[in-house]
Scaffold this motif. Structure first.
Motif, PDB file in Angstrom:
ATOM      1  N   ALA A 167       0.861  -1.186   0.000  1.00 17.02           N
ATOM      2  CA  ALA A 167       0.000   0.000   0.000  1.00 17.02           C
ATOM      3  C   ALA A 167       0.895   1.232   0.000  1.00 17.02           C
ATOM      4  O   ALA A 167       1.896   1.287   0.723  1.00 17.02           O
ATOM      5  CB  ALA A 167      -0.910   0.004   1.224  1.00 17.02           C
ATOM      6  N   SER A 168       0.553   2.224  -0.812  1.00 14.97           N
ATOM      7  CA  SER A 168       1.394   3.415  -0.909  1.00 14.97           C
ATOM      8  C   SER A 168       1.341   4.265   0.356  1.00 14.97           C
ATOM      9  O   SER A 168       2.248   5.066   0.607  1.00 14.97           O
ATOM     10  CB  SER A 168       0.979   4.257  -2.115  1.00 14.97           C
ATOM     11  OG  SER A 168      -0.368   4.692  -1.982  1.00 14.97           O
ATOM     12  N   ALA A 169       0.297   4.093   1.156  1.00 14.18           N
ATOM     13  CA  ALA A 169       0.176   4.826   2.419  1.00 14.18           C
ATOM     14  C   ALA A 169      -0.910   4.164   3.250  1.00 14.18           C
ATOM     15  O   ALA A 169      -1.722   3.389   2.739  1.00 14.18           O
ATOM     16  CB  ALA A 169      -0.160   6.298   2.177  1.00 14.18           C
ATOM     17  N   SER A 170      -0.919   4.483   4.537  1.00 14.27           N
ATOM     18  CA  SER A 170      -1.953   3.942   5.428  1.00 14.27           C
ATOM     19  C   SER A 170      -3.047   4.963   5.710  1.00 14.27           C
ATOM     20  O   SER A 170      -3.969   4.696   6.484  1.00 14.27           O
ATOM     21  CB  SER A 170      -1.325   3.478   6.739  1.00 14.27           C
ATOM     22  OG  SER A 170      -0.673   4.552   7.388  1.00 14.27           O
ATOM     23  N   SER A 171      -2.948   6.129   5.090  1.00 11.21           N
ATOM     24  CA  SER A 171      -3.984   7.145   5.241  1.00 11.21           C
ATOM     25  C   SER A 171      -4.048   7.992   3.974  1.00 11.21           C
ATOM     26  O   SER A 171      -3.091   8.045   3.195  1.00 11.21           O
ATOM     27  CB  SER A 171      -3.716   8.033   6.457  1.00 11.21           C
ATOM     28  OG  SER A 171      -2.490   8.720   6.324  1.00 11.21           O
ATOM     29  N   VAL A 172      -5.182   8.635   3.800  1.00 11.68           N
ATOM     30  CA  VAL A 172      -5.388   9.535   2.663  1.00 11.68           C
ATOM     31  C   VAL A 172      -5.477  10.950   3.214  1.00 11.68           C
ATOM     32  O   VAL A 172      -6.260  11.219   4.129  1.00 11.68           O
ATOM     33  CB  VAL A 172      -6.686   9.197   1.904  1.00 11.68           C
ATOM     34  CG1 VAL A 172      -6.935  10.216   0.791  1.00 11.68           C
ATOM     35  CG2 VAL A 172      -6.627   7.790   1.345  1.00 11.68           C
ATOM     36  N   VAL A 173      -4.664  11.852   2.663  1.00 13.16           N
ATOM     37  CA  VAL A 173      -4.709  13.255   3.062  1.00 13.16           C
ATOM     38  C   VAL A 173      -5.359  14.056   1.934  1.00 13.16           C
ATOM     39  O   VAL A 173      -4.875  14.043   0.804  1.00 13.16           O
ATOM     40  CB  VAL A 173      -3.312  13.805   3.374  1.00 13.16           C
ATOM     41  CG1 VAL A 173      -3.398  15.290   3.728  1.00 13.16           C
ATOM     42  CG2 VAL A 173      -2.670  13.027   4.513  1.00 13.16           C
ATOM     43  N   ILE A 174      -6.463  14.712   2.270  1.00 10.62           N
ATOM     44  CA  ILE A 174      -7.181  15.550   1.302  1.00 10.62           C
ATOM     45  C   ILE A 174      -6.899  17.003   1.667  1.00 10.62           C
ATOM     46  O   ILE A 174      -7.271  17.467   2.744  1.00 10.62           O
ATOM     47  CB  ILE A 174      -8.693  15.266   1.323  1.00 10.62           C
ATOM     48  CG1 ILE A 174      -8.952  13.774   1.069  1.00 10.62           C
ATOM     49  CG2 ILE A 174      -9.424  16.122   0.294  1.00 10.62           C
ATOM     50  CD1 ILE A 174     -10.404  13.357   1.233  1.00 10.62           C
TER      51      ILE A 174
END
Length: 202
Positions: A167-174
Motif C-alpha cells: 500500500a502506498s500509504a496507510s492514510s489519505v490526506v485531502i
C-alpha cells in the motif's frame, strides 16, 4: 488654543462573532476628553479573515464629531458552507486627525465557524488486480469542499497478507480546498499457486 489634543483608545464589544451574520462586533474609538474639533481615526484592518467572503465592515475610519467622546464601526460575519478554523479580524489605529493614539491600540475579533465537517466515502478502481505489479486505487471523497485538511486513516484486512501486496500509504490526506485523495495497492508477484486473495480497506 493651548489645550492638548485628546488621546484615542480602541475597544470591541465582542471578541467573537458568528459567521451567520447575527450579532456584529462593534469597534469603538473613544477620546480621553471631549474635543471642540472633529476627530478622525483611520483604521488598519488585517487578520486571517478575508473581506467580503468572510466578513463585511461598515467603514475603515471612525469619525468622532466635535463635542462627542466616541464613534464606531461594525464588523459582520458572512455565512458560508465551508468547514474551517476560526478566522481573525485585527483592527489597529493607523492615523488620527486632531488627536493622538494612546500607546499602541489593537483589538481582535474571531469569526466562529458554524459548518459541519464533510462526510467521507471510499471508492475503488482497478479490482481485480493481478499479482504481477498491477495497481488498484482507493479514493476517499468528501461530500463538500473543506477549508481544513482532512486526514482519512485506513484499516486493512482480508485474506491477503502484507507480503501479497503493498500500500502506498496507510492514510489519505485531502488538502484544504480539494474533495479527493487516494492511495494505491500494488500486487506482489510470487511463485505460490494459491486461491485469489482479498484486500479489504476501511
Amino acid at each position: 488654543d493651548d489645550d492638548v489634543a485628546p488621546t484615542v483608545t480602541l475597544a470591541v464589544d465582542s471578541t467573537t462573532l458568528a459567521e451567520s451574520g447575527t450579532g456584529p462586533a462593534v469597534v469603538t474609538a473613544t477620546l480621553s476628553a471631549v474635543s471642540g474639533l472633529p476627530v478622525t481615526v483611520d483604521l488598519a484592518i488585517s487578520g486571517t479573515a478575508t473581506l467580503t467572503s468572510d466578513y463585511t465592515r461598515s467603514g475603515t475610519s471612525v469619525l468622532i464629531p466635535a463635542g462627542s467622546l466616541s464613534g464606531s464601526i461594525t464588523l459582520t460575519g458572512v455565512d458560508d458552507a465551508l468547514d474551517e478554523a476560526g478566522e481573525t479580524i485585527i483592527v489597529d489605529i493607523d492615523a488620527v486627525v486632531n488627536g493622538t493614539e494612546s500607546g499602541s491600540q489593537q483589538v481582535t475579533a474571531i469569526i466562529t465557524d458554524d459548518d459541519l465537517p464533510p462526510t467521507v466515502t471510499l471508492g475503488l478502481a482497478g479490482s481485480p488486480l493481478a499479482e504481477n505489479g498491477v495497481v488498484a486505487t482507493v479514493t476517499a471523497t468528501l461530500s463538500a469542499v473543506s477549508g481544513l485538511p482532512v486526514t482519512v486513516t485506513l484499516g486493512f484486512s482480508g485474506s491477503a497478507s502484507a507480503g501479497d501486496y503493498t500500500a502506498s500509504a496507510s492514510s489519505v490526506v485531502i488538502s484544504a480546498g480539494s474533495t479527493t485523495g487516494s492511495i494505491t495497492l500494488t500486487g506482489v508477484d510470487d511463485l505460490l499457486f494459491e486461491s485469489n486473495e482479498t484486500i479489504i480497506v476501511d
